[in-house]
Design an enzyme around this catalytic site. Structure first.
Site, PDB file in Angstrom:
ATOM      1  N   GLY A 139      47.778  33.329  29.151  1.00 34.52           N
ATOM      2  CA  GLY A 139      47.235  34.360  30.141  1.00 34.52           C
ATOM      3  C   GLY A 139      48.309  35.200  30.444  1.00 34.52           C
ATOM      4  N   GLU A 365      43.896  40.063  35.657  1.00 32.46           N
ATOM      5  CA  GLU A 365      44.833  41.017  35.194  1.00 32.46           C
ATOM      6  C   GLU A 365      46.254  41.138  36.109  1.00 32.46           C
ATOM      7  OE1 GLU A 365      42.552  44.905  35.442  1.00 32.46           O
ATOM      8  OE2 GLU A 365      40.768  43.847  34.671  1.00 32.46           O
TER       9      GLU A 365
END
Length: 386
Positions: A139, A365
């Site tokens: 990630g 994000e």
């Protein structure tokens, strides 16, 4: 026009276009989202017609120019994100992914043929996109992605898995990032391509009114025309994330505003010990700090919007905004929950829904930790990533 909680009259700084967009989006969510959002959250869904309606309003890719996009300014885009997230983070996420993560890379790095094929349909809401970067094991470190693409004659063959993909199973086009011998490249993968599938992720307790999926690419064969031709390397997907993070900086102030307004309304009508709980000093102190924190977040969003309008906004500045405002918003949601007490954990009120959603927003994000490292590197000149 100040609301009863906008004591600093920050919205008075908005221009006419920005106020019109504010009022239009606010009216839409009031009429079409708020009456249903608790049920969607509980059911774990976001109906596809909602996405179509967002397109009809011109909110998809509204900060882009040409190809059916509205071409509004950054602050107008931020205001739209704020009003969508005042209803629910999942609704804002759907619009943010569509415009900033799916449309933006096509607009910025795509061929003219790709732009003409996809952007008008996506702007209108007739085609939905998703952004395939995050993987089950990678990630915060996308450079280590395992999804790869190899040449086979004039074609490319993609294999790998992407995880936590908003809009994944309803998307007509996926922007998938994969490692190649030439570096990381972006590929446009249409729905129905052989070997490409999307499976929804269930049992999540955050962003429930949002479609979140796993993308599986099993030897997906694509023509050379599927490659985004104008970018190679991590700067491609990272630039898209910067666009989307700007929307988050604004969006979370909407969730925080709703939590503050709900707390004020509840406190002035809920009575204990013979008087409204708003009359107690501890409650007023909580409300005051919530309001001041919200004003600071709103002013930060407005400042970054002005920098973006001037063309000087940097990724580090966006990291500062995302890190600060997401933390502020979840703190406000949690404090609001304490004012509502037991009623704060039911879907009869929006607070626990916003609090749960923001648990995802502070992570996706760019986690809070990653943004802290970005600021730390900017401050010291030393990278702590490796």
């Amino acid at each position: 026009m100040a609301t009863e909680t906008d004591l600093l009259q920050i919205d008075d700084q908005l221009g006419d276009e920005e106020r019109l967009i504010r009022d239009t989006v606010r009216a839409f969510v009031t009429d079409h989202v708020l009456p249903e959002i608790a049920d969607w959250f509980e059911a774990g869904t976001l109906p596809r017609p909602v996405l179509t309606e967002l397109g009809k309003l011109g909110l998809f890719g509204m900060h882009l120019t040409g190809y059916g996009c509205a071409g509004t300014g950054p602050i107008a885009y931020g205001v739209a994100c704020r009003e969508l997230e005042a209803a629910d983070s999942g609704v804002r996420s759907a619009a943010s992914v569509q415009g900033s993560l799916a449309m933006f890379p096509i607009w910025k790095y795509g061929s003219e043929e790709q732009k003409e094929e996809w952007l008008p349909r996506m702007a209108a809401g007739d085609a939905i996109g998703c952004f395939g970067l995050t993987e089950p094991d990678y990630g915060s470190d996308p450079s280590s992605m395992r999804t790869h693409a190899v040449r086979d004659g004039s074609d490319w063959v993609l294999s790998g898995t992407k995880m936590w993909i908003t809009n994944g199973s309803v998307a007509d086009i996926a922007v998938v990032w994969a490692s190649t011998d030439d570096g990381i490249r972006g590929f446009l993968v249409p729905r129905g391509t052989r070997g490409f599938s999307a499976r929804d992720i269930h049992k999540k307790m955050s962003l429930r009114a949002s479609i979140t999926s796993e993308l599986v690419l099993d030897s997906v064969r694509l023509p050379s025309s599927a490659v985004l031709p104008e970018v190679t390397g991590l700067r491609g997907p990272l630039s898209c994330l910067t666009e989307a993070r700007f929307g988050i900086v604004w969006g979370v102030t909407g969730a925080a505003r709703t939590c503050l307004e709900t707390a004020v309304s509840y406190a002035t009508t809920r009575t204990q010990f013979g008087k409204a709980i708003a009359e107690f000093q501890l409650t007023q102190s909580k409300l005051a700090w919530m309001a001041v924190s919200l004003y600071q977040a709103q002013l930060l969003a407005l400042h970054l919007g002005r920098l973006k309008s001037a063309g000087t906004l940097t990724p580090v500045q966006v990291s500062a905004g995302k890190m600060a405002n997401a933390r502020t918003a979840i703190d406000i949601a949690r404090t609001s929950r304490t004012i509502l007490a037991a009623n704060g954990v039911t879907l009869e009120y929006p607070v626990i829904r916003h609090a749960n959603n923001l648990e995802a927003v502070i992570t996706y994000e760019g986690t809070e930790e990653i943004h802290a490292l970005a600021l730390g590197q900017a401050l010291t000149g030393m990278s702590a990533y490796r």
